[in-house]
Design a protein around this motif. Structure first.
Motif, PDB file in Angstrom:
ATOM      1  N   GLY A 113     -55.047 -58.855   9.560  1.00 17.00           N
ATOM      2  CA  GLY A 113     -55.026 -60.229  10.022  1.00 17.00           C
ATOM      3  C   GLY A 113     -53.751 -60.741  10.151  1.00 17.00           C
ATOM      4  O   GLY A 113     -53.354 -61.673  10.817  1.00 17.00           O
ATOM      5  N   VAL A 114     -52.547 -59.784   9.339  1.00 15.83           N
ATOM      6  CA  VAL A 114     -51.238 -60.666   9.269  1.00 15.83           C
ATOM      7  C   VAL A 114     -50.468 -59.647   9.872  1.00 15.83           C
ATOM      8  O   VAL A 114     -50.376 -58.464   9.799  1.00 15.83           O
ATOM      9  N   LEU A 115     -49.335 -60.153  10.410  1.00 16.25           N
ATOM     10  CA  LEU A 115     -48.127 -59.219  10.984  1.00 16.25           C
ATOM     11  C   LEU A 115     -47.540 -58.483  10.100  1.00 16.25           C
ATOM     12  O   LEU A 115     -47.248 -59.017   8.624  1.00 16.25           O
ATOM     13  N   SER A 116     -47.288 -57.443  10.247  1.00 14.83           N
ATOM     14  CA  SER A 116     -46.465 -56.310   9.504  1.00 14.83           C
ATOM     15  C   SER A 116     -45.087 -56.727   9.640  1.00 14.83           C
ATOM     16  O   SER A 116     -44.483 -57.105  10.502  1.00 14.83           O
ATOM     17  N   TRP A 117     -44.337 -56.120   8.537  1.00 15.88           N
ATOM     18  CA  TRP A 117     -43.053 -56.295   8.803  1.00 15.88           C
ATOM     19  C   TRP A 117     -42.255 -55.554  10.048  1.00 15.88           C
ATOM     20  O   TRP A 117     -41.481 -55.948  10.772  1.00 15.88           O
ATOM     21  N   ASP A 118     -42.883 -54.366  10.559  1.00 19.81           N
ATOM     22  CA  ASP A 118     -42.395 -53.855  11.667  1.00 19.81           C
ATOM     23  C   ASP A 118     -42.780 -54.837  12.876  1.00 19.81           C
ATOM     24  O   ASP A 118     -41.858 -54.818  13.900  1.00 19.81           O
ATOM     25  N   GLN A 178     -58.483 -65.376  16.385  1.00 21.25           N
ATOM     26  CA  GLN A 178     -58.953 -64.923  15.027  1.00 21.25           C
ATOM     27  C   GLN A 178     -59.949 -65.903  14.604  1.00 21.25           C
ATOM     28  O   GLN A 178     -59.580 -66.684  13.499  1.00 21.25           O
ATOM     29  N   PRO A 179     -61.208 -65.992  14.786  1.00 19.96           N
ATOM     30  CA  PRO A 179     -62.074 -66.945  14.279  1.00 19.96           C
ATOM     31  C   PRO A 179     -62.319 -66.927  12.994  1.00 19.96           C
ATOM     32  O   PRO A 179     -62.761 -68.114  12.414  1.00 19.96           O
ATOM     33  N   GLU A 180     -62.033 -65.986  12.232  1.00 17.30           N
ATOM     34  CA  GLU A 180     -62.073 -66.189  10.526  1.00 17.30           C
ATOM     35  C   GLU A 180     -61.186 -67.036  10.094  1.00 17.30           C
ATOM     36  O   GLU A 180     -61.450 -67.598   8.905  1.00 17.30           O
ATOM     37  N   PHE A 181     -60.348 -67.688  10.793  1.00 14.05           N
ATOM     38  CA  PHE A 181     -59.298 -68.813  10.506  1.00 14.05           C
ATOM     39  C   PHE A 181     -59.849 -70.002  10.720  1.00 14.05           C
ATOM     40  O   PHE A 181     -59.108 -71.183  10.590  1.00 14.05           O
TER      41      PHE A 181
END
Length: 285
Positions: free
Chosen positions: A157-162, A69-72
């Motif tokens: 960009g972020v993992l969901s709770w599921d 995730q190059p944006e990081f």
């Protein structure tokens, strides 16, 4: 003066000269701070790679963020480089164990753990297949407000709770990385309490368990203090991760930060302890 001291003195001198040169460059050209920070990190990682081997008795826990995730920015390691790092460590005779094992016992000198801060999407999509291929356990530290995905960048960009629930069912250890990723070195105890409490409550509600493991946001010596540490433990956090090995806050478990710039030479230097006194924002050599 022996050779190691000469090398250390030369390294310190070179690093200071590099910082001064970068500062002058920014003043002349008007580069943005993020460009300076990336250039400084690149230079420091390369200079410190020449540090001699440090004697070691315990295991080492690696701290990653995103994998593709190059944006990081400086926190991102490409999937190809991540795979090469894992395979290089295995070829060098390291044994990958759960970070919790190293935290509990210290592990052995050839033990490595893998952890990820921020619970970013690529941990599941890119890193997890590589780690499962090699049967490597790992830990993920969740910023609870981010996983609520109330903003577009979080949805992308972020993992969901599921996703986190699925990962936990497959054996991934999940811990807290606070509610909103604040710098605990700059907030008062009441705000710190809310960060801990909201994170615990949200993970209990969304994932069905109350975390007892915490990774300090930013993770360095200035981002934590004894009062905050006491509060975290009072609220039920039994293990608290930080960085770096030799400058971490007392009572915390050290980790070694892996950066975007860590080519094979730098990664090997990290494994032998070249960055055990290095912090992302404070170079203490």
């Amino acid at each position: 003066m022996d050779a190691s001291r000469v090398l250390r003195a030369h390294t310190i001198s070179s690093g200071r000269a590099m910082k001064q040169a970068l500062k002058k460059l920014v003043q002349r050209t008007g580069l943005q701070r993020k460009h300076l920070e990336a250039a400084r990190m690149y230079g420091e990682r390369h200079v410190l790679a020449f540090q001699p081997l440090r004697a070691r008795q315990r295991g080492r826990i690696l701290c990653y963020h995103s994998v593709g995730q190059p944006e990081f920015g400086v926190n991102d390691v490409s999937p190809d480089r991540f795979r090469r790092q894992i395979e290089a460590a295995l070829e060098a005779g390291y044994r990958f164990v759960a970070p919790a094992e190293i935290a509990a016992s210290g592990g052995h000198a050839k033990d490595l753990g893998v952890s990820f801060d921020d619970a970013l999407k690529s941990v599941f999509t890119k890193a997890d297949p590589i780690l499962r291929e090699h049967k490597i356990p790992y830990s993920v530290f969740v910023v609870s407000k981010w996983s609520e995905q109330t903003e577009e960048w979080q949805k992308a960009g972020v993992l969901s709770w599921d996703e986190l629930r699925q990962m936990r069912s497959e054996g991934v250890e999940l811990g807290s990385h606070s509610d909103t990723h604040r710098d605990f070195g700059e907030i008062d105890l009441e705000r710190a309490r809310r960060e801990f409490q909201n994170s615990q409550d949200m993970m209990q509600a969304r994932l069905g368990f109350r975390p007892e493991v915490f990774a300090i946001p930013f993770g360095q010596s200035k981002n934590w203090n004894p009062e905050t540490d006491a509060l975290a433990r009072e609220m039920g956090f039994k293990t608290i991760y930080s960085q770096a090995e030799e400058t971490r806050p007392p009572g915390t478990i050290p980790r070694t930060f892996v950066t975007h710039f860590d080519d094979p030479r730098i990664f090997k230097a990290a494994l032998r302890g070249a960055y055990d006194r290095w912090e992302e924002w404070t170079w203490t050599y």
